[in-house]
Design a protein around this motif. Structure first.
Motif, PDB file in Angstrom:
ATOM      1  N   VAL A   7      -0.251  -0.012   2.956  1.00 24.63           N
ATOM      2  CA  VAL A   7      -1.339   0.467   2.120  1.00 24.63           C
ATOM      3  C   VAL A   7      -1.876   1.812   2.616  1.00 24.63           C
ATOM      4  N   GLY A  42      -2.221   7.227   2.132  1.00 25.82           N
ATOM      5  CA  GLY A  42      -3.625   7.104   2.507  1.00 25.82           C
ATOM      6  C   GLY A  42      -4.217   8.480   2.721  1.00 25.82           C
ATOM      7  N   HIS A  55       0.046   4.892  -5.796  1.00 23.14           N
ATOM      8  CA  HIS A  55       0.014   3.437  -5.814  1.00 23.14           C
ATOM      9  C   HIS A  55       1.390   2.935  -6.215  1.00 23.14           C
ATOM     10  N   GLY A  91      -2.368  -3.550   5.692  1.00 24.96           N
ATOM     11  CA  GLY A  91      -3.410  -2.533   5.630  1.00 24.96           C
ATOM     12  C   GLY A  91      -3.275  -1.460   6.693  1.00 24.96           C
ATOM     13  N   ASP A  92      -4.322  -0.688   6.876  1.00 25.58           N
ATOM     14  CA  ASP A  92      -4.306   0.506   7.719  1.00 25.58           C
ATOM     15  C   ASP A  92      -3.836   0.172   9.136  1.00 25.58           C
ATOM     16  N   ILE A 146       1.537  -7.497   2.253  1.00 24.68           N
ATOM     17  CA  ILE A 146       0.739  -6.281   2.101  1.00 24.68           C
ATOM     18  C   ILE A 146       0.006  -6.008   3.407  1.00 24.68           C
ATOM     19  N   CYS A 193       5.483   2.137   0.548  1.00 30.36           N
ATOM     20  CA  CYS A 193       4.345   2.695   1.267  1.00 30.36           C
ATOM     21  C   CYS A 193       3.614   3.652   0.340  1.00 30.36           C
ATOM     22  N   VAL A 203      -1.008  -1.853  -5.887  1.00 30.38           N
ATOM     23  CA  VAL A 203      -1.450  -1.620  -4.511  1.00 30.38           C
ATOM     24  C   VAL A 203      -1.772  -0.142  -4.344  1.00 30.38           C
ATOM     25  N   HIS A 241      -4.470   2.670  -1.800  1.00 33.01           N
ATOM     26  CA  HIS A 241      -5.166   2.742  -0.514  1.00 33.01           C
ATOM     27  C   HIS A 241      -6.646   2.396  -0.643  1.00 33.01           C
TER      28      HIS A 241
END
Length: 360
Positions: A236, A267, A316, A192-193, A190, A264, A326, A328
């Motif tokens: 995410v 966000g 998600h 993140g940004d 996973i 994906c 999962v 954002h």
């Protein structure tokens, strides 16, 4: 509006299905053919439960209150529910739309219109329906009058079966929601940004055991990403903005999603980029200007593929037999595996006050 001649009805496997049809249109027969007895919530059955007489219109208010309670409990537990009532007017359907929104279920309308003559003939054969042709005529007229407004009422799917033959030929199949990937058990990485940091993303993927093979030259590059055996990445959101190389970040994520080696989610920065790509008015801030400038120098292939990719991103993903979700920004438990505007907004922004800052 779905194709009037289409008889293969593909509905979400979690939905509130509202049957719409005049008395005599065959709603209960249709429901019994295509849905489980436990899924069908019938106004006649609820009248019977209330007073032992399904034809007693005097108890309709209590019967419909019981219907709403049963439907709400089914949706609370993420179970499909079917509303078997005439649902002729928008006012009759309003409570169903509100229940679907409350429990983040997709509202689906199935309109059965075999023709007034068919409805009248069927009613004439039933001793419990002593009324004349006028009732079926009025109901059919009301249904046809409101048909064009069903999507504005909030129905996400509208199916119309406009003849006795199409009703008989209909086949109802169920499709998982796009967020429902419970069949995929991973394991998952996973991420993140990323925010346009392509070099750092490549280093991270390398440390996780992914290999990247680039071809072409700057501006017209493509990439193939090979994951470790059995593993899959989950991005995410917030791939874009702020960083020095958003285009290559997008190339990596888009390639992996297309190859089935990554998921994906959307966000808030992808949401804003998508609105800009659609030509809508947005405040150019929070790094969006860097993304716009960087995309200007890229090949047509990336720019043409980007709107569809951004539009395809969901709120998600629900994974690993339901054990992993999962998103954002976050997700409430009663939103997981469901679909609504409220789910999308919460997944993007979390709990918000409704106030707007200087960046919009």
């Amino acid at each position: 509006m779905r194709d009037i001649n289409k008889t293969d009805l593909e509905i979400p496997d979690f939905a509130l299905v509202v049957l719409i049809g005049s008395t005599g249109s065959g709603k209960s027969t249709f429901a019994a053919r295509h849905f489980l007895p436990t899924e069908i919530v019938s106004s006649d059955r609820c009248r019977e439960l209330v007073c032992d007489d399904e034809t007693n219109q005097d108890v309709s208010a209590d019967a419909f209150e019981l219907m709403r309670d049963i439907i709400g409990k089914r949706l609370k537990h993420r179970k499909l529910a079917v509303v078997d009532a005439t649902n002729v007017r928008a006012a009759d359907r309003k409570a169903s739309i509100e229940l679907a929104r409350r429990w983040h279920a997709l509202p689906v309308a199935i309109v059965l219109d075999p023709g007034v003559d068919v409805c009248v003939a069927r009613n004439a054969k039933r001793p419990d329906r002593p009324f004349g042709a006028g009732v079926a005529q009025r109901m059919t007229m009301e249904i046809r009058k409101g048909l064009g407004g069903l999507q504005r009422e909030g129905f996400r799917q509208v199916w119309k079966l406009g003849s006795e033959a199409s009703i008989d030929a209909a086949n109802v199949s169920r499709q998982p929601l796009w967020t429902d990937k419970r069949h995929d058990a991973g394991p998952f990485d996973i991420i993140g940004d990323v925010h346009g940091c392509a070099e750092e993303l490549q280093v991270l993927l390398g440390k996780l055991g992914y290999s990247l093979t680039w071809s072409g030259h700057r501006g017209e590059r493509s990439v193939v990403v090979s994951p470790p055996e059995g593993r899959k990445a989950v991005f995410v959101g917030d791939l874009v903005d702020r960083g020095p190389n958003t285009p290559d970040v997008l190339r990596i994520a888009m390639s992996m999603v297309a190859a089935g080696t990554a998921y994906c989610v959307q966000g808030n920065h992808e949401r804003k980029l998508g609105r800009w790509l659609e030509g809508r008015k947005v405040v150019i801030a929070h790094g969006l200007q860097q993304t716009i400038d960087q995309l200007e120098t890229q090949d047509r292939g990336l720019k043409e593929a980007l709107p569809a990719f951004v539009d395809s991103l969901r709120s998600h993903v629900w994974l690993d037999g339901g054990r992993l979700a999962v998103a954002h920004a976050g997700l409430k438990e009663d939103m997981v595996g469901r679909g609504s505007g409220a789910v999308r907004e919460f997944a993007l922004y979390g709990e918000t006050t409704g106030e707007i800052d200087e960046f919009g």
